[in-house]
Scaffold this motif. Structure first.
Motif, PDB file in Angstrom:
ATOM      1  N   GLY A   1       0.612  -1.286   0.104  1.00 12.27           N
ATOM      2  CA  GLY A   1       0.108   0.123   0.293  1.00 12.27           C
ATOM      3  C   GLY A   1       0.762   1.235   0.100  1.00 12.27           C
ATOM      4  O   GLY A   1       0.519   2.239   0.561  1.00 12.27           O
TER       5      GLY A   1
ATOM      6  N   GLN B   1      -0.432   5.359  -0.051  1.00 10.57           N
ATOM      7  CA  GLN B   1      -0.054   6.446   0.881  1.00 10.57           C
ATOM      8  C   GLN B   1       0.516   7.440   0.503  1.00 10.57           C
ATOM      9  O   GLN B   1       0.551   8.555   1.334  1.00 10.57           O
TER      10      GLN B   1
ATOM     11  N   GLN C   1      -2.068   9.614  -1.001  1.00 11.96           N
ATOM     12  CA  GLN C   1      -2.122  10.825  -0.175  1.00 11.96           C
ATOM     13  C   GLN C   1      -1.617  12.160   0.383  1.00 11.96           C
ATOM     14  O   GLN C   1      -2.049  13.306   0.690  1.00 11.96           O
TER      15      GLN C   1
ATOM     16  N   PHE D   1      -0.947  14.201  -2.411  1.00 13.89           N
ATOM     17  CA  PHE D   1      -2.232  15.356  -2.701  1.00 13.89           C
ATOM     18  C   PHE D   1      -2.322  16.455  -1.280  1.00 13.89           C
ATOM     19  O   PHE D   1      -2.846  17.799  -2.264  1.00 13.89           O
TER      20      PHE D   1
ATOM     21  N   ARG E   1      -5.896   6.212  -8.816  1.00 15.07           N
ATOM     22  CA  ARG E   1      -6.914   6.372  -8.000  1.00 15.07           C
ATOM     23  C   ARG E   1      -6.554   7.572  -7.303  1.00 15.07           C
ATOM     24  O   ARG E   1      -8.138   8.335  -7.428  1.00 15.07           O
TER      25      ARG E   1
ATOM     26  N   ARG F   1      -8.820   5.673   9.418  1.00 18.71           N
ATOM     27  CA  ARG F   1      -7.288   5.613   7.788  1.00 18.71           C
ATOM     28  C   ARG F   1      -6.416   5.536   9.343  1.00 18.71           C
ATOM     29  O   ARG F   1      -5.514   4.616   9.171  1.00 18.71           O
TER      30      ARG F   1
ATOM     31  N   PHE G   1      -2.671  -1.826   6.834  1.00 18.31           N
ATOM     32  CA  PHE G   1      -2.753  -2.687   6.202  1.00 18.31           C
ATOM     33  C   PHE G   1      -2.876  -0.990   4.774  1.00 18.31           C
ATOM     34  O   PHE G   1      -3.058  -1.184   3.708  1.00 18.31           O
ATOM     35  N   HIS G   2      -3.203  -0.234   5.518  1.00 20.27           N
ATOM     36  CA  HIS G   2      -2.954   0.795   3.988  1.00 20.27           C
ATOM     37  C   HIS G   2      -4.424   0.999   3.194  1.00 20.27           C
ATOM     38  O   HIS G   2      -4.198   1.383   1.856  1.00 20.27           O
TER      39      HIS G   2
ATOM     40  N   VAL H   1      -8.036   5.375   2.435  1.00 20.01           N
ATOM     41  CA  VAL H   1      -6.538   6.486   2.632  1.00 20.01           C
ATOM     42  C   VAL H   1      -7.969   7.593   2.449  1.00 20.01           C
ATOM     43  O   VAL H   1      -8.847   8.129   2.039  1.00 20.01           O
ATOM     44  N   GLN H   2      -7.782   8.777   3.292  1.00 21.91           N
ATOM     45  CA  GLN H   2      -8.634   9.887   3.713  1.00 21.91           C
ATOM     46  C   GLN H   2      -8.579  11.356   2.063  1.00 21.91           C
ATOM     47  O   GLN H   2      -6.820  11.628   2.942  1.00 21.91           O
ATOM     48  N   LEU H   3      -8.891  11.736   1.693  1.00 22.80           N
ATOM     49  CA  LEU H   3      -8.910  12.848   1.166  1.00 22.80           C
ATOM     50  C   LEU H   3      -9.493  14.201   1.778  1.00 22.80           C
ATOM     51  O   LEU H   3      -9.960  13.900   2.853  1.00 22.80           O
TER      52      LEU H   3
ATOM     53  N   GLN I   1     -13.041  13.182   1.024  1.00 25.81           N
ATOM     54  CA  GLN I   1     -13.100  11.674   1.423  1.00 25.81           C
ATOM     55  C   GLN I   1     -12.391  10.633   1.726  1.00 25.81           C
ATOM     56  O   GLN I   1     -12.003  10.661   1.843  1.00 25.81           O
TER      57      GLN I   1
ATOM     58  N   MET J   1     -11.462   6.759   0.572  1.00 25.44           N
ATOM     59  CA  MET J   1     -11.333   6.505  -0.066  1.00 25.44           C
ATOM     60  C   MET J   1     -10.493   4.412   0.326  1.00 25.44           C
ATOM     61  O   MET J   1      -9.670   4.307   0.717  1.00 25.44           O
ATOM     62  N   VAL J   2     -11.288   3.935  -0.419  1.00 26.12           N
ATOM     63  CA  VAL J   2     -11.163   2.492   0.196  1.00 26.12           C
ATOM     64  C   VAL J   2     -10.187   1.432  -1.056  1.00 26.12           C
ATOM     65  O   VAL J   2     -11.030   1.271  -2.064  1.00 26.12           O
ATOM     66  N   PHE J   3      -9.831   0.513  -0.572  1.00 27.92           N
ATOM     67  CA  PHE J   3      -8.528  -0.481  -1.137  1.00 27.92           C
ATOM     68  C   PHE J   3      -9.053  -1.598  -1.447  1.00 27.92           C
ATOM     69  O   PHE J   3      -8.733  -2.392  -0.617  1.00 27.92           O
TER      70      PHE J   3
ATOM     71  N   LEU K   1      -6.228  -4.061  -0.810  1.00 27.79           N
ATOM     72  CA  LEU K   1      -5.220  -3.992   0.714  1.00 27.79           C
ATOM     73  C   LEU K   1      -5.829  -4.648   1.817  1.00 27.79           C
ATOM     74  O   LEU K   1      -4.787  -4.853   2.688  1.00 27.79           O
TER      75      LEU K   1
END
Lengths: 112, 289
Positions: A50, A54, A57, A60, A79, B77, B82-83, B86-88, B91, B93-95, B98
């Motif tokens: 991952g 990371q 982010q 970003f 993505r 997050r 396992f990362h 992700v937080q933007l 929003q 985001m789920v991967f 992973l």
């Protein structure tokens, strides 16, 4: 405009890090203020899985306009980056940061 | 009850050849369950002509983000080891690739905005041929994690065939997580290798792995006659039992390429298979005591 390079060091003469997710540093250049700063990303080496999302982010949060790198981000990182308005240029893997900036200005880098 | 995993360091050394022949041979006299746990590329099925008796989809649980109730606190997050989250700015985001389905993000979300939902990861199929029950799981294209499907397949076999005394598991190659999962409950691991420098190199890694897991294991040398004696010497110096040496033979290669089992047509192969069967019988008696 804020331009971020993936780099192996913190100088204009540092090599571009061809990897996105596992890049050692971000080298950030603001072409309006001519200011430079760098972000240390080396802790990512500890991450087994991952790394892409990371690092994406982290990028970003820098709110860049342009990203210049080598191989280009992988699927997961792409993505995340797609959620922002970052223009991504690839193919600078063999250059220094300075060379990559020149190549970008001449329009020689490929858009991802 | 005895569980035997057939594993190897190097790929292509004969795991499937040994698993399918051993299982079919033993099934001539008693019920046997053969399970192909190499879910990324299962191929035991090429050698088993059974009747399809069962098919089911397999799912793993992954969180799904609900934007309307989320307070963007970032807890999910932070707790994800396992990362996979992700937080933007506004929003989450789920991967799913992973995600290890640990439920931490979902359980610890203060607003219940990450309910766990099933995502299809693969399929399980079951065949029967006389005394032989054959189970095979296959990961869907694009799925990155083999372990959850291996774990679910093992659970399926344990629950459905608790009465069957002899279970053989065709394991994935290598020494990473899928192999650990496939071998961790085995009473005996058969490490099959070839007598080449590459075979020896990866055998050493496999031996190291099995010792770390405190597994009982033996070595079977396949294509014996090619390469050199280093594998035999290594096993001797490490006090590792070499249970059988399957000869290198063009006839075996020919039958294999036609998807046929070997023991009926190749007496030298059958003789080596018998040595392994004897070894298993001794172990069964010992474990049974």
């Amino acid at each position: 405009m804020k331009i971020v390079f993936t780099s192996e060091g913190t100088e204009w003469d540092s090599k571009i890090d061809p990897r996105f997710g596992r890049t050692d540093y971000f080298f950030i250049y603001d072409d309006e203020t001519k200011g430079i700063c760098t972000v240390d990303n080396r802790a990512i080496a500890e991450t087994a899985h991952g790394a892409g999302p990371q690092t994406a982010q982290k990028l970003f949060e820098l709110k860049p306009d342009v990203l210049i790198t080598g191989n280009g981000p992988g699927g997961n990182a792409a993505r995340v980056l797609a959620q922002g308005n970052v223009k991504i240029y690839v193919g600078a893997g063999d250059m220094t940061v300075k060379e990559a900036y020149d190549a970008y200005q001449k329009g020689e880098l490929k858009e991802f | 009850m005895i569980k035997i995993a057939v594993a190897s360091g190097k790929g292509g050394t004969g795991k499937t050849t040994l698993s399918t022949n051993l299982a079919s041979y033993l099934a001539e006299t008693k019920p046997v369950v053969l399970t192909d746990l190499d879910v990324e590329e299962p191929n035991s099925g090429l050698f088993i002509n059974g009747e399809l008796t069962h098919h089911e989809n397999k799912y793993k649980m992954v969180p799904q983000w609900k934007s309307d109730s989320c307070m963007l606190c970032g807890n999910c997050r932070e707790v994800c080891n396992f990362h996979a989250i992700v937080q933007l700015v506004d929003q989450i985001m789920v991967f799913p690739q992973l995600c290890h389905s640990c439920y931490a993000c979902s359980e610890l979300c203060p607003s219940g905005s990450l309910p766990m939902t099933p995502e299809k990861m693969g399929e399980l199929q079951e065949y029967q041929s006389g005394n032989l029950h054959f189970i095979e799981s296959k990961l869907d294209v694009g799925q990155e994690q083999a372990v959850p499907l291996i774990a679910q397949t093992l659970r399926y076999v344990d629950e459905k065939y608790s009465e069957v005394n002899l279970k053989i598991y065709d394991s994935p190659p290598g020494t990473s997580c899928p192999v650990i999962e496939a071998t961790k409950n085995a009473d005996l691991v058969i490490l099959i290798t070839e007598p080449t420098p590459f075979g020896l190199h990866d055998l050493k890694l496999a031996v190291e792995t099995m010792r770390e897991l405190n597994k009982r294991f033996v070595v079977v040398i396949n294509r014996y006659g090619i390469g050199n004696d280093d594998v035999v010497d290594y096993c001797m110096s490490e006090n590792i039992t070499v249970a059988a040496k399957i000869p290198n033979s063009r006839e075996i290669a020919g039958l294999y390429s036609q998807g046929r089992l070997l023991y009926n047509d190749v007496p030298e192969f059958k003789a080596e298979l018998d040595k392994i069967v004897d070894f298993i019988s001794d172990l069964d008696r010992e474990v049974g005591l």
